[in-house]
Each structure stands twice: as structure tokens, then as C-alpha cells.
Design a protein around this motif. Structure first.
Motif, PDB file in Angstrom:
ATOM      1  N   UNK A  23       0.815  -1.302   0.121  1.00  0.00           N
ATOM      2  CA  UNK A  23      -0.082  -0.205  -0.106  1.00  0.00           C
ATOM      3  C   UNK A  23       1.009   1.325   0.078  1.00  0.00           C
ATOM      4  N   UNK A  24       1.670   1.449  -0.963  1.00  0.00           N
ATOM      5  CA  UNK A  24       2.623   2.354  -0.976  1.00  0.00           C
ATOM      6  C   UNK A  24       1.814   3.763  -1.302  1.00  0.00           C
ATOM      7  N   UNK A  25       0.559   3.961  -1.607  1.00  0.00           N
ATOM      8  CA  UNK A  25      -0.051   5.253  -2.160  1.00  0.00           C
ATOM      9  C   UNK A  25       0.345   5.541  -3.452  1.00  0.00           C
ATOM     10  N   UNK A  26      -0.540   6.408  -4.115  1.00  0.00           N
ATOM     11  CA  UNK A  26      -0.486   6.606  -5.579  1.00  0.00           C
ATOM     12  C   UNK A  26      -0.083   7.946  -5.777  1.00  0.00           C
TER      13      UNK A  26
END
Lengths: 254, 254, 254, 254, 254, 254
Positions: free
Chosen positions: D218-221
């Protein structure tokens, strides 16, 4: 001005230390004193990253114990195990066989080839050249392809094969200069003088000469930047000598 | 399939090992077992080449003693001290925080920046990135510029400053991805989720995930080439565990 | 062994030749004889590619006339005009201020910055560094930004500004070593000893030391490869000395 | 946590889609759902830049229509047609066979070679590797040199030849890792397990594993930087699905 | 000899096509005929990889339909969407605005800077320069930092800002040449003649001139190598024109 | 608009000047006037750095004497001796055979090979390509391996060997384009039209065409940056024509 050079053989082979000492003494200026120390632990010679890691630590221990009596230090194995690390903690010049031989080669031509004692060792040498940012000047690395019987007598057993490798580096790979690599080949450049079609250099003689030059140039040492002594921080479990190296005050060296 | 991962903290800071363990356990798949070991000798945290050299040796000793019970090993310090060396002697996958975080970053964008815990550490990180051939994708390395008071509590003390550094990496340096670097920042990417303008990754979580993947992929290990076990040769003075690693027969691992 | 070094100032400034000679004599080993010759035609100092082209030709003429009395040659302008060309036709070592200073810098740290006497000169220096394949180790080039009043007295007039530039190279650009560039700065590294935060090197002292080392190492000269003498072919209109250089038989030198 | 992966075959070959699906399902974690879609227009397999351009557009159309039901997307052709473009418009992770296989290879050794299904395809693969900044780690690309009879049965027809190519990559080119390239070779790494002298990886299995990891991390976008959604601007003539992708508000995804 | 050039605007903006046509006609030799076609589908202007992918496909469709009446083709958007792909399938010369402008810039100086119409576009341009292997000559890319109101009137609205950006490229980034980038700036180099401190070039005028030169030089087309027509293989679902391009026999072109 | 081009043969071979003139006139636009001048001093043809240094100076003298009557200058030897230097002092466009041929090659494919007239010349060509930052696009340099009997008749004597070299560049080295290098091969690309498997270009025809384009584009000349005229400074001993070139006021050109 008398200069005292400490050469560390990062391996356990006394016979290689003898080769190093002989070539260092032949290469040194008259007022230079040479001392060669042999790693108390490690392997017979370094071909791989793992062996280099062990050699680096053994070198660091010896340097930590002995550096105070010397004007400069030479890591006397091709691949220069531990060299950048030692440069941080010493306030005297330190170089290594690869770094010094490449410096010589770069003063003699554009592209150099490295002739080495085994096939396996080539990856480790290539990574060392890359770590110095010199891959653009590397023509090739060629190595002997038979297991070594006697690390202290490679030159005698394999001399003609090494000459043939060097000739191929010139004819096929475009080398302007040959680097005869590895402490077991110390002195070979001198022996082969006039037999190779291009200039040839050797790690030990280059390192001795360049170490002398660095002592003479007195360039100062790093109080800032990435080669200043490591910032003080807690440590534990280190030998007294290593601990002393780490406890040097930033910028205290003179 | 149950996977057993060994994470080695190459430093002596138990508080950092605790951060590593906590983030590793949060990141791991349900059937993964995590064990974290702390270096018995060394420094509090690694900022320099010399400290990394010590950490590499300490890591090798721990790995030599313990690897047989595990399916994969993680060198749990940014800079990956000793990683390429260990890859030669182990027949199980081994990775490190930098290598793993950069692999994640490369899967999320084109150029990444590294946010680090000190100014001094940047040279060591840059050289690590270069050793992986990834300097063409490195947008920048930015670091905190104050001495660290408590290595186990950097995130709490410096959290806002770290976010501000990350934002400058995006706005000024062109970063597509942020790498939050160093075991002391383990878990920070998770904490900051949603606060950064681009994807952010972390060494510990990346290393755990990629180690699991490498175990699952079963790619085989090297019997030839530069990561095959070092050729047999004499050694002396090494710990029994290191000696055993070196005495593994070439290609015998399975 | 007595060594005779010929230093060529590729420019017409006698005052710069005096600086070169003074620093060369301070740097040389006791048994080295220094001779400095000044270009009979050309410009006051080299900042551009066109000026360097003129300086290269003037250097070649002087070298052609005088090389036979010497053991090594130094092209004593930063940028090394004509150096690779001369290396083809001489069978003695030849180096230049840039090549030699960079060799010293590479033995003292990882990344170096160049401090120079003008803004304009930076492009020419950068291209010289690139031609040596060392751009990966170049941290920055910074130059004075005012017109020079007196090329023979830059150090006196601009000393503090040069120190400030060097400090910015370390603090902002990540330099591990400072190269004080250009013959007009000959001796400045010596004068500033202890004032700069990192090691500093100078072209003249480096070139003298490295030329001595190359003479001592006796690496041999190129009979094959790209630095062998040019193949024989018709020529016309050249000075007798240049003509003689071109008529040397391939491989005849010893 | 259940993960739904969409794999797009950018080519029209249903038989290759079947290979992709089979290997993806063998590689996936138990709680992962795999769906494979085949390009409705295009060519039988991609060897050239022009064919890749068509495949990229076909992939984009399929992704635009179907991405909303998935947690991650895989472009399932070596060469990764359209991958960087898709990364801009999706707010879920997206990877491709080349990118993922190279990530695996970089975690297993230093230099990798690519074994491919034709001679012609090598230029396109080399350019793909260069676009990822990984040419410094590429040892070689070797390809079969006969026309392919049946794209869905390359492994059966050419298996021994592919093994021989891989062995030459190790012995002659210095490869530490072999990448078996192209969707038509999906599963071959698994089949050859133990037969190759170094670790071998495969695009499909690597992409599935790394896609799962990216979902888990879930590294972000990207809301900023070069992978944020394209700025809003007029468009015309696009399919409704592509138009919707372009009309996503910057930073709206989550 | 009359030359017929087809310029494809890969975007839907008729106003930009008008700028392209006007500058192309001003630039062309007297015996050159210019035709400009506008993409029937796509976006208003290309700033991102995704938009470029769409533009590439639209360009390919137009080229496939119309190429037979022409002697050369120009992809008339900076970033050259689809250019390498088209070079494979056409047996007439094809170039693009970036490729052609960089060729001009490389004939006028050493390092060039690109002045662009937005911040976002810089990543796409940098990747294009890298794909041409010219990053070593790229001094910088600077872009306007406000949203564009009217893509057909950027020059009028933003002319002074663009000049100021160019001046900073020279003074701060070391540019020897300025590339005014993007079809919306077509003609600006001509308008600014004499106002910029270094030579300035433009994509449209460069592409027209270089396309004429390629037609005149008659270098032949590729029957082998990576730009020969793609090997024949099954396809489906393509427009008749694209299908015809793919069905050209290898080496059949004349 | 009539364009007057000055081509300088940096060597003394009148027969090569004749080849240059013939191909230049065949290549030029109808309204272009060609003048070819031959170096009054130097060697028969350039293979080495030393010969190039002489050729550069001879070229500069001729250019200094004659440039005022011309719209553009071409240095008509491969290797472009003196080109960057001349670009500083002229306010008209100047190019060279290598630079121009590489520009053509880069507009026709991705990677090019150079076919040359001797083995020795390859190092000098490689360094020239590197100085243009184009080594990433260089597939190989291959050269004839016999001494040249008649520099004015290489094409006749060695034509088939040159074709065979070109074919190996494509088949073995991955060349997309062939550069037929050296003024002695002027016109050979035209003669071989249709015989080579990939596009082939020639220095003279490329230089004439690109020089015409640069005149037509009117990009302006450098008043700032590294190609502005050298700053005024004392000089002595130069020919009146060279002195005049150096005394041009910065920015005075029009």
C-alpha cells in the motif's frame, strides 16, 4: 624526508607477503622504509566478494593496531578490500593496489586491460573498477583459466600464459596499457619489461610510488565531507585498536 | 508454505531491532515467521563506509551461525552491508533494505529520492545506489541536518521534518517515489500513508515481501558464475561458523 | 637516479612560467632537474577550446625541439592541451596538470571539485574531465566571476574568494577533494595547507611527482595500440623538429 | 486479504494467454484471483517497436474497460507495452513482465542475461532495459535464430536450444541470473528448475508475485510528479473507457 | 527535385496544426510541398506518457493511410510519439520534432537546454532525450509554470516568460543552444531571432530541413537489422491501412 | 538564397580534396557554391591524435584567412580536427564530417557502425564519438587491416572489403545504419546505394546538406556561453589571420 609505509597483505599467505615486500623495496625511493604485515586471519588469496569482506576486516584490525608508526598505508591486495573505509578513519594517506595501478595506467594511456590470476576473480575486479568510476577506460579483464597450484609461484608457473593474455588484450580488446593484477603477480611487470607491446604496470610498485607522492604533497586530510572521521556514537564489542580508531575526534588529526 | 525469514540488524541498537521486528511482522504474509538478530559487536547505527565494513563482518558472523534454520536472509540496514558477499556463500535468497526498497521503488515510478536520517549518510547511500547500477533513477538524497538524539525514536522526534524533506524531493528534485531509508525509519512509510504526494516505500517491509517472493519463485541458486560459492582454498583464524560457510562444496548446496 | 623534467607552459605568460617553476622546484625530489619553457606564440592564458588548440600546437613545437634531453614531459596548463597527441610520438612519459591533479584527487577521495580562475573556463575543464572518463567523480566546477587583472597574481588578488569557492564545493556539492586548477594557481594548495576542510591538490606539484614516478616505474612504451607512433606517411610544411617526431620509426624508441 | 490481478495479453494469441494464465495461477498466493484478457486487435506476438505500439493501445483499451474490478494490473508481454503510460492513469499498481522479471533478477545477482524467442526481438528488449536504466546490469541478450512455427509451443519445440543459450550467457557473457523472456516462455523457468547453472526467473511469475507485494505494501499513488494523472484538457474521438480514464480528477483516486 | 513532406499533428488541435503548417512552409525549400494532417482522435496537446501513447496510435493510423503520396514523414509533436515504430514500417525517411531539433542543436554547440510549455511535460521530454542517448548533452529542461489558457496562442501570451526561461538556461545551466520545444511554439525561434544569447532552434523548421536532407541523401532503407519491416505474422482487428503496412514484404520497399 | 560553403581538407592530399569536391558538388543544392581548400602543411591523412592536432592547426589557419567570404565552414576530415575550437571564433555555422555523418545516422536509426580505412584510426574515431556524447549509439567501428597504397584510390582498391565490413557491422554488431568514414571514402555511400542492407551515410554529403540547413535556419550565434568568442587577452606570435579571429569583439558578429 624519510617515509614509513605500511603495506597490509589482507590474506594469510606469507609467500605472497614476501613477493609484496620484495617488489615494494625494489620500487621505493631510497629514503622510504617498507613494512609488510600479513593478515592473522582470512583466506589464502581473494577471488570473491565474501573473501574480500573478510580481508577488509583483517586489514582494518592490523591498520588499527599499527598505523601510528607510519606515514602512509597500502592495502596490498588487488580489489583494495576496506580501502574507502580506512580512508575515513586515518589521517595519513592510504591507497590500494587496484587504485594505485589504475592511477598509473590512466597516466600512460587511455584504455587499460587487467590480466588476472583466475577466471572467477574477474567479477570482483570489474566491480572494483566500477566503484572507482573507471569502467569507461576498462578495455577488458582476462584471467588464467586453470586452478592455481601455488599462490606464491604463479609467475613462474604461468608466466608465458600471462604474457599471451596481455597480448590478446592489446590485439583484440584495444588496451593501451596492461595492469598485471594481484599481489601474487607483484614484480612481474618488472620482469616482463620490454616483452609486452604496451606499457605495463603493477599494483605494488604503483602503490609504493603513489603513497610516497601523497606523503610528499601533504594535501591535508578531511575534516568535513564523506571522508571525515565517522561521527561519534556508541559502539561495543570491538577490539581496543578499532575502538580507538572510532574514538578519534572529528578533525583532531594533524 | 511456511517461510522462515532471518533479519540481521548489523548494528548494536536493540531499540532499532525492535522497530525492525515490529514492521517486519506487520508486513509479512500470515505464514511467514520472522526472527531478528542484533549484531553482537559494532556501532549504534551506520553512517559511513567504515561503520558499514564492521557491520558487514558482524552480519556475516550471525548469518554463518544461524542461516541453516531459515529460508531467506535480510540484511536489515540501509546500505546493505555485506549483502553481495553473503549471496556468494548462501544457497537461500538474501536481500537487504536498500536493494529491496529500490526494487519496490522501481516498480512504482521512474525516479526515486531517498530521505535519510543524517547528512553524512548520504555519500554512503549514493555509493550503494551506484553499486546497484541505479544512479540513473536516483532523483536525490536528502537527509536530516541535526545530530540524532535517540536512534530508536527518530520517527517521533523528526517526523515532520522527514515529511518536509520528502515533499521537497518531489517538488524540486523530480522524484516519482520516496524511499524512507534506514532501519530507524522502519514503519514510517506505513504511518505516513496518504500524507505524501507520491508513493513511499520502506526497506523493512519491502525486504520482507521480496524475500517471501524469492522463496516462492524458487529460482535456483548459482553453481557457476560470480555468485557460486568461493573456490576452495586454505583459510585460518576464522570462527567455526565462517569456516563452515567457506568449506561448503561448490555447487553442493540445494 | 637523476630525473630531468621538461615542463611546457603552453601560453606566452612569463609570469606564469615563473609560478610553475617555483612550485615545480618545491615539489620535486632532490635528484630531479626542472626546466620550464614558455610558448613562443599563443595567448596569455587558456580559457577556451580555440586557445587550447593554439596552445597544443605551440607545446608540440617546443616538445619536438627539446624532448631529447629529458626523461619526462609535463604539459603545464590545466586542460592538458595536446597531451594525448604527444603521448603518441614520445617514448618518454608525458602528463599534464589536469591529468596529474585528477590522479592525485582520485587517490585521496571519491568525488572532487575543481576551483578555477574564471567562469568561461569551466566548459573547457568539464570537457577535459569527460575526455578522461572521470565525470562520474566530478562533484562540481566553480570559478571566479570577475575578469582577471593580472594573470601572474591571481592568488594574491583572489585568494580569499578561491577559499570561499572551495568551501562551497565541500558544503554544497559534496566534494571530498579540491583541485586548485590552472597554472596561475600553482603553489596555492601549498599556501592554503590546513585552511581547507578537505584535501587539496594542485596540478604542478602533482604532475612533477607523478612524472617522477612514471620515470621510476619504467613501464615501457607503446609499440602497438593507439599510442604507438603514428604510421609513416607523407608530410609537408612542418618544422624540422615536428617532422623528425613523425619520422621516428614505429617501435624504434627505447 | 484477497487480491484480484488483471493480466493483459497485448497480443491476439489465445494460446499464449493460456500459458500466461497457467503460470500465473501456479505462481499466485492462495488468496489471489487471476484474470487474463487477450487483446481484441493486434498481432500474434511482439518483436518490434511497431508491434509494441499497437499492443500498447490494445492494452490501454482493455485496462480502461476493466481496471475497476481489480487491485493491480500486469501488462503480460515482455517489453511492457504501454506500462509507463498506464501507471499515470491508474490508481492501483501496474507492472509488466520485463519490469518484474528484472526486479527479480536484480534481487538474485549482479548481471543478468535475457534469453529470447527470436533474433529480431533483441533490439526491442535492449531498448526496454535501457528505458529502465538497467543497461549497466545487462550481460547479454541471446535469441533463437529460427522462425517460430507455433507461438504457443515454443517451449516444447525449442526447449533444449533455450537451455543452451542460457548456458552460453553464463559461460561467455558473465551472467549471474537468466531471465527467460516473453510470455510464450511463461512457466519455462519452473520447468527448467535445477537444470540451469544460475538462478532463472520468468516474467509472469515475477509479475504476479510483485503485483501482490505492491498491493500489500500500500505505497500510495501519485498525486504529484510525473505519474500523477494527466492534467485535464480537451479530448475527442476516444472510446468511452479511455475518455473516462482521462477524465479522472487529479488526485481523486484512492 | 520536388519533395513532398507529410507532417502529422498527433493531437486534435487544429490551431496547432496551423502553426505547424505556417512554420513548415516558411522553413521549406522552394521545391518542397508541405501537407499537415491533424489527428482525428486524441487530446489537445501531449504532456504525459499516456497522452503520447494515444498520439502515437493516431499518428500511425494517419501515416498508414497517407504515406504513399509522400517522400518523407514528420511526427509533428515534441516527444516524437510513435517515431521509432514508424521507422520500421516505412521505406521513406521519417523524423520528429524532438529528434530533428536535437540534431540541429548538436550541430550548433555542445550542451542544449529545452524550453517547454509546462512543468509536467518535462519528465516526458527528459525520457525522450534519454531514449536518443543524448542525456549527456542535456543541460536542463525548463517549463512554464502556469496552466495554458489557449494552446494555439502560447507564444503571444507567454513570449516574455519563455525568453526569460531561455536566458536562465544559458546563465545558470550552461546551455550552448536553446531548443524551443513543442509544436505550440513553432515559429518562435524565428520570431526571437537575435533576442537570445545563444543559437536557438525549433522542432518544425529543423524537421522540415532534415527531412529534405534525408530525401536528398538517398541513404537507402533497412532490409536487415532492427528497422527492417516486422517479420510477417498473423494479425487481426486492425484498420485496413495498418494491416497493409504490416503486410509489406520484408525488404520489398524500394 | 545562394549559399557559399568552405570545405577545408585538413590534410595535404590534393587527390582527397578532389574526392571531397566531387561529392560535395553532387550533394549540394543547386544554389550552393562549394570551395575546397587543402592544408598547406600536415600529413597525407589523419589516423592519430597527433596528426589530428596538426590538422586542426592547419585548418584554423585556412579558416582564419578565408572565412569572411563564406556562409558556412566544413572541416572535411573524419574526426573533425579543430571543430569545437572554430565554433567559438566564427559567427557562421561550422560542422565536420563526423559530426554531420552522425547527425544523419541518428535520424535514420538507433545504433550506427563506422567503417573506416585502417585499424589504427579506430581509437581516434571512438574518442571523437565519445566527445559528442554518442557512444551509447555506437554499435562498432571496423577498419581495413592492410596498409593503404594510395589514399586517393581507397574506394577502388578496397571497395569489396568495405562492403564486407559493413555487412558484418549489421549482422554481428547490431548496426541500424552504416557510416562510411573518412574523406577518402567520400562518395562511396552514393556508389554503394542499394548494395548495403541498411541505410548508409557519408561525411561529405551529410556535412554539405547540414551546413546548408544551418544557414537556412539562421539560428543565431553565441554571444554568451561556452561558444561565445574567447574573452580578449594578450597574444603574440600568431599569423595575422589568427590574430584577427581572436580580436573579434565578443558579440560583435552578426
Amino acid at each position: 624526508m624519510m617515509k614509513r609505509l605500511l603495506l597490509i597483505n589482507p590474506n594469510i599467505s606469507q609467500s605472497v607477503s614476501d613477493l609484496i615486500r620484495a617488489e615494494a623495496e625494489r620500487s621505493a625511493a631510497p629514503d622510504t622504509r617498507i613494512e609488510v604485515l600479513t593478515a592473522p586471519f582470512g583466506v589464502a588469496y581473494i577471488e570473491t566478494r565474501f573473501e574480500a569482506m573478510i580481508g577488509a576486516y583483517a586489514t582494518a584490525e592490523l591498520v588499527a593496531q599499527h598505523h601510528e608508526r607510519f606515514d602512509a598505508v597500502v592495502v596490498a591486495a588487488f580489489g583494495d578490500p576496506g580501502l574507502p573505509a580506512l580512508r575515513e578513519v586515518l589521517d595519513i594517506p592510504v591507497t590500494g593496489l587496484t587504485e594505485a595501478a589504475l592511477a598509473s595506467a590512466c597516466l600512460l594511456g587511455n584504455r587499460f586491460s587487467i590480466v588476472a590470476i583466475s577466471q572467477r576473480i574477474r567479477a570482483w575486479y570489474r566491480e572494483t573498477v566500477q566503484s572507482y568510476g573507471l569502467e569507461g577506460r576498462l578495455a577488458s579483464i582476462r584471467g588464467l583459466d586453470e586452478p592455481l597450484q601455488d599462490i606464491g609461484n604463479v609467475q613462474g608457473n604461468q608466466g608465458e600464459r600471462l604474457v599471451a593474455l596481455a597480448e590478446r588484450c592489446v590485439a583484440e580488446d584495444g588496451a593501451d596499457v596492461i595492469v598485471l593484477a594481484g599481489a601474487p603477480l607483484a614484480g612481474l611487470a618488472r620482469t616482463l619489461r620490454g616483452r609486452l607491446p604496451v606499457p605495463a604496470v603493477d599494483g605494488v610498485s604503483s602503490a609504493v610510488r603513489h603513497a610516497e607522492s601523497l606523503v610528499a604533497l601533504q594535501p591535508g586530510h578531511a575534516r568535513c565531507g564523506s571522508f571525515a572521521p565517522p561521527p561519534q556514537k556508541p559502539h561495543q564489542g570491538l577490539s581496543p585498536a578499532l575502538a580507538r580508531l572510532l574514538e578519534r575526534k572529528t578533525g583532531s588529526g594533524a
